[in-house]
Design an enzyme around this catalytic site. Structure first.
Site, PDB file in Angstrom:
ATOM      1  N   LYS A 188       0.627  -1.523   0.017  1.00  0.00           N
ATOM      2  CA  LYS A 188      -0.122  -0.119  -0.316  1.00  0.00           C
ATOM      3  C   LYS A 188       0.440   1.461   0.194  1.00  0.00           C
ATOM      4  O   LYS A 188       0.664   1.962  -0.991  1.00  0.00           O
ATOM      5  CB  LYS A 188      -0.441   0.085   1.056  1.00  0.00           C
ATOM      6  CG  LYS A 188      -1.940  -0.889   1.558  1.00  0.00           C
ATOM      7  CD  LYS A 188      -3.007  -0.858   2.537  1.00  0.00           C
ATOM      8  CE  LYS A 188      -1.934  -0.674   4.088  1.00  0.00           C
ATOM      9  NZ  LYS A 188      -1.563  -2.363   4.001  1.00  0.00           N
ATOM     10  N   ARG A 210      -9.637   0.958   9.570  1.00  0.00           N
ATOM     11  CA  ARG A 210      -8.735   0.080   9.885  1.00  0.00           C
ATOM     12  C   ARG A 210     -10.395  -1.226  10.163  1.00  0.00           C
ATOM     13  O   ARG A 210      -9.876  -2.890   9.996  1.00  0.00           O
ATOM     14  CB  ARG A 210      -7.837  -0.750  11.507  1.00  0.00           C
ATOM     15  CG  ARG A 210      -6.879   0.013  10.697  1.00  0.00           C
ATOM     16  CD  ARG A 210      -5.410  -0.057  11.492  1.00  0.00           C
ATOM     17  NE  ARG A 210      -3.982   0.569  11.165  1.00  0.00           N
ATOM     18  CZ  ARG A 210      -3.232  -0.428  10.900  1.00  0.00           C
ATOM     19  NH1 ARG A 210      -3.315  -1.548  10.515  1.00  0.00           N
ATOM     20  NH2 ARG A 210      -2.133   0.443  10.533  1.00  0.00           N
ATOM     21  N   ARG A 243      11.457  -6.434   4.212  1.00  0.00           N
ATOM     22  CA  ARG A 243      11.491  -4.407   4.523  1.00  0.00           C
ATOM     23  C   ARG A 243      12.204  -4.381   5.569  1.00  0.00           C
ATOM     24  O   ARG A 243      13.144  -3.760   6.218  1.00  0.00           O
ATOM     25  CB  ARG A 243       9.594  -4.025   5.196  1.00  0.00           C
ATOM     26  CG  ARG A 243       9.091  -4.563   3.841  1.00  0.00           C
ATOM     27  CD  ARG A 243       7.781  -3.473   4.126  1.00  0.00           C
ATOM     28  NE  ARG A 243       7.188  -3.781   5.274  1.00  0.00           N
ATOM     29  CZ  ARG A 243       6.149  -2.946   5.524  1.00  0.00           C
ATOM     30  NH1 ARG A 243       4.683  -3.150   4.125  1.00  0.00           N
ATOM     31  NH2 ARG A 243       5.158  -2.982   6.652  1.00  0.00           N
ATOM     32  N   ARG A 266      11.888  -2.385  11.617  1.00  0.00           N
ATOM     33  CA  ARG A 266      10.539  -1.773  12.340  1.00  0.00           C
ATOM     34  C   ARG A 266      10.529  -3.467  13.061  1.00  0.00           C
ATOM     35  O   ARG A 266      10.364  -4.302  12.573  1.00  0.00           O
ATOM     36  CB  ARG A 266       9.118  -1.154  12.136  1.00  0.00           C
ATOM     37  CG  ARG A 266       9.663   0.001  11.337  1.00  0.00           C
ATOM     38  CD  ARG A 266       8.162   1.051  11.059  1.00  0.00           C
ATOM     39  NE  ARG A 266       7.068  -0.448  10.872  1.00  0.00           N
ATOM     40  CZ  ARG A 266       6.105  -0.238   9.705  1.00  0.00           C
ATOM     41  NH1 ARG A 266       6.770   0.614   8.456  1.00  0.00           N
ATOM     42  NH2 ARG A 266       4.881  -1.413  10.080  1.00  0.00           N
ATOM     43  N   ARG A 293       0.406  -9.486  13.465  1.00  0.00           N
ATOM     44  CA  ARG A 293      -0.823  -8.522  11.890  1.00  0.00           C
ATOM     45  C   ARG A 293      -1.637  -8.792  11.355  1.00  0.00           C
ATOM     46  O   ARG A 293      -2.869  -8.135  10.952  1.00  0.00           O
ATOM     47  CB  ARG A 293       0.004  -7.548  11.919  1.00  0.00           C
ATOM     48  CG  ARG A 293       1.207  -6.931  13.173  1.00  0.00           C
ATOM     49  CD  ARG A 293       1.956  -5.881  12.096  1.00  0.00           C
ATOM     50  NE  ARG A 293       1.790  -5.056  11.330  1.00  0.00           N
ATOM     51  CZ  ARG A 293       2.095  -4.264  10.288  1.00  0.00           C
ATOM     52  NH1 ARG A 293       3.396  -4.493   9.871  1.00  0.00           N
ATOM     53  NH2 ARG A 293       1.269  -2.899   9.749  1.00  0.00           N
TER      54      ARG A 293
END
Length: 209
Positions: free
Chosen positions: A13, A88, A123, A156, A167
């Site tokens: 996204k 969300r 990432r 992260r 998640r």
């Protein structure tokens, strides 16, 4: 155009928001970036949000909605915006409608869970400016160093394997129902592609429809 990007964590996204932002010349608004900035600065909201982020849980609706309402009032949102990371939950979507926020199109980026896990392991995020990279798909020119500001690239906590699984579980339980919510309103476009370029092309085609 007022747009929403839906998709599991790691679906791409943020990358697509940057591309669409450049093409349509409207701001990409990432609640994740706004919250992380508040955490780094140690603001009252940031302190409240930190415990949720560290555990991979969602930040409470009232905090998110307050952030978004403030941001959408800014001058650069007058000609449209892209929301990435909000809503969300169906409750947040309903709150947006109650605030009078008109949404033109909702883009649902579909990616299988196993691909999400692979993607998120690579990432990296700049510790200084928050720019996003990926060791395979979007590497920095110099490993471990941000192209924009020269800051250090880090993993992260919410990209670590155990947190990613948590998640994804939260996404399927709480966020995925938004697909049906916006389909009923005739605003949903499902985007299904394995590449960044293919996803961008599918999004642009959906926006023309």
């Amino acid at each position: 155009m007022n747009l929403i990007l839906l998709g599991a964590p790691g679906a791409g996204k943020g990358t697509q928001a940057e591309i669409i932002c450049d093409k349509l010349r409207i701001p990409a608004i990432s609640t994740g970036n706004i919250i992380r900035a508040a955490v780094k600065e140690g603001t009252e909201m940031g302190v409240k949000a930190k415990s949720y982020i560290d555990s991979g849980a969602l930040v409470p609706d009232q905090v998110i909605i307050g952030i978004i309402k403030e941001r959408l009032a800014a001058d650069d949102c007058k000609n449209g915006f892209i929301l990435d990371g909000m809503p969300r939950t169906v409750a947040q979507a309903e709150a947006l409608e109650e605030m009078g926020v008109q949404i033109d199109k909702v883009l649902d980026i579909e990616v299988a869970d196993d691909k999400i896990i692979q993607r998120m392991g690579g990432r990296r995020v700049c510790s200084a400016c928050g720019a996003s990279y990926h060791v395979d798909f979007k590497p920095s020119a110099k490993p471990g160093v941000c192209d924009r500001c020269g800051g250090s690239l880090i993993v992260r906590k919410d990209d670590e394997p155990a947190t990613v699984l948590d998640r994804l579980k939260v996404y399927h339980e709480q966020t995925e129902p938004l697909v049906g919510f916006y389909r009923q309103r005739g605003k949903l476009a499902v985007i299904d592609s394995d590449t960044i370029e293919g996803t961008t092309a599918a999004i642009l085609k959906a926006l023309e429809a």
